[in-house]
Motif scaffolding. Structure first.
Motif, PDB file in Angstrom:
ATOM      1  N   CYS A  83      31.024  39.577 -36.215  1.00 54.64           N
ATOM      2  CA  CYS A  83      31.196  40.066 -35.012  1.00 54.64           C
ATOM      3  C   CYS A  83      32.555  39.380 -34.758  1.00 54.64           C
ATOM      4  O   CYS A  83      32.541  38.100 -35.024  1.00 54.64           O
ATOM      5  N   ARG A 127      23.038  43.163 -31.215  1.00 57.36           N
ATOM      6  CA  ARG A 127      24.077  43.702 -30.778  1.00 57.36           C
ATOM      7  C   ARG A 127      24.884  42.322 -30.223  1.00 57.36           C
ATOM      8  O   ARG A 127      23.978  41.312 -29.869  1.00 57.36           O
ATOM      9  N   CYS A 128      26.090  42.467 -30.370  1.00 51.70           N
ATOM     10  CA  CYS A 128      26.855  41.133 -29.865  1.00 51.70           C
ATOM     11  C   CYS A 128      27.671  41.432 -28.602  1.00 51.70           C
ATOM     12  O   CYS A 128      28.479  42.313 -28.645  1.00 51.70           O
ATOM     13  N   PHE A 129      27.665  40.354 -27.676  1.00 56.86           N
ATOM     14  CA  PHE A 129      28.269  40.313 -26.571  1.00 56.86           C
ATOM     15  C   PHE A 129      29.029  39.004 -26.242  1.00 56.86           C
ATOM     16  O   PHE A 129      28.529  38.025 -26.785  1.00 56.86           O
ATOM     17  N   ARG A 178      31.593  43.618 -25.276  1.00 54.96           N
ATOM     18  CA  ARG A 178      31.182  43.872 -26.515  1.00 54.96           C
ATOM     19  C   ARG A 178      31.935  43.172 -27.538  1.00 54.96           C
ATOM     20  O   ARG A 178      33.234  43.190 -27.444  1.00 54.96           O
ATOM     21  N   TYR A 189      33.144  43.013 -31.820  1.00 56.48           N
ATOM     22  CA  TYR A 189      33.362  44.158 -32.723  1.00 56.48           C
ATOM     23  C   TYR A 189      33.328  43.697 -34.143  1.00 56.48           C
ATOM     24  O   TYR A 189      33.927  42.445 -34.508  1.00 56.48           O
ATOM     25  N   HIS A 195      29.935  45.863 -33.000  1.00 55.68           N
ATOM     26  CA  HIS A 195      29.069  45.486 -31.827  1.00 55.68           C
ATOM     27  C   HIS A 195      27.694  45.440 -32.315  1.00 55.68           C
ATOM     28  O   HIS A 195      26.771  44.626 -31.882  1.00 55.68           O
TER      29      HIS A 195
END
Length: 222
Positions: A125, A192-194, A201, A203, A205
């Motif tokens: 990510c 999920r990556c934040f 988000r 990428y 995500h």
């Protein structure tokens, strides 16, 4: 960018009456809760404005073009999407006897990854970690697998102690990839990556991890 800013703005307004966020994987079923009132109206408000369904005394009518995949529970007036398509994402409003509930629906398209039990995996990510960005959050389904902050480093989620990592050097360079060691069967699911307090988000995500049995251990148990 304008779309997500608008969603955030509507979310702030809706906080006075109740707001929630729901995430669903593409082509899976989603349920959006409301309440069991006498008069209920479901509307989509962002990025389009349209009436989805109207209910009066537990008799509900789903409007076109939502009728094909949308339905309403006539007791508690939850809105069901079966299955959820990408264009279903956005902001929904349920008016229940005058009470307004706002729900943000996010439809994600995860990358599939298969991992052997007890093995290691890295979920790539990337994000712009300049300009005051101070944290990264990795969610496993709806729970935190790891929260990284520039002042405290990596904070693992429950069950991930000493098994997840994100490097300080990587964060500085925009690489916020998550490494999981000693993968468990319970590690399967959506990741999920934040960054920036879960407002932006990374990428890519989202990932869907599938955990398979350790072939070596299975052979030794014969």
């Amino acid at each position: 960018m304008v779309y997500w800013i608008l969603l955030g703005f509507i979310g702030i307004i809706g906080s006075l009456t109740g707001v929630s966020s729901i995430t669903v994987v593409l082509n899976q079923r989603a349920s959006l809760p409301c309440c069991s009132g006498e008069e209920v109206v479901w509307r989509k408000t962002v990025p389009i404005e349209a009436t989805v369904a109207e209910c009066l005394k537990q008799k509900c009518i789903v409007k076109d073009p939502f009728r094909e995949r949308f339905s309403v529970n006539e007791k508690n007036h939850s809105l069901f999407l079966n299955p959820a398509k990408y264009n279903d994402l956005g902001q929904y409003e349920c008016s229940c006897d005058g009470f307004i509930k706002l729900i943000k629906l996010d439809v994600v398209v995860p990358m599939n990854m298969t991992v052997e039990e007890l093995g290691n995996v890295t979920l790539p990510c990337y994000a712009d970690t300049q300009s005051g960005v101070r944290d990264v959050t990795w969610l496993h389904n709806e729970q935190k697998a790891l929260h990284y902050t520039t002042d405290r480093g990596s904070i693992p989620g429950l069950g991930y102690e000493e098994r997840v990592s994100l490097t300080e050097d990587g964060f500085r360079d925009g690489d916020v990839s998550l490494t999981i060691t000693g993968v468990h069967q319970t590690d399967a699911g959506l990741y999920r990556c934040f960054v920036q307090d879960e407002t932006d988000r990374g990428y890519p995500h989202a990932y869907m991890i599938h955990v398979i049995k350790d072939i070596t251990n299975r052979g030794n148990s014969r």
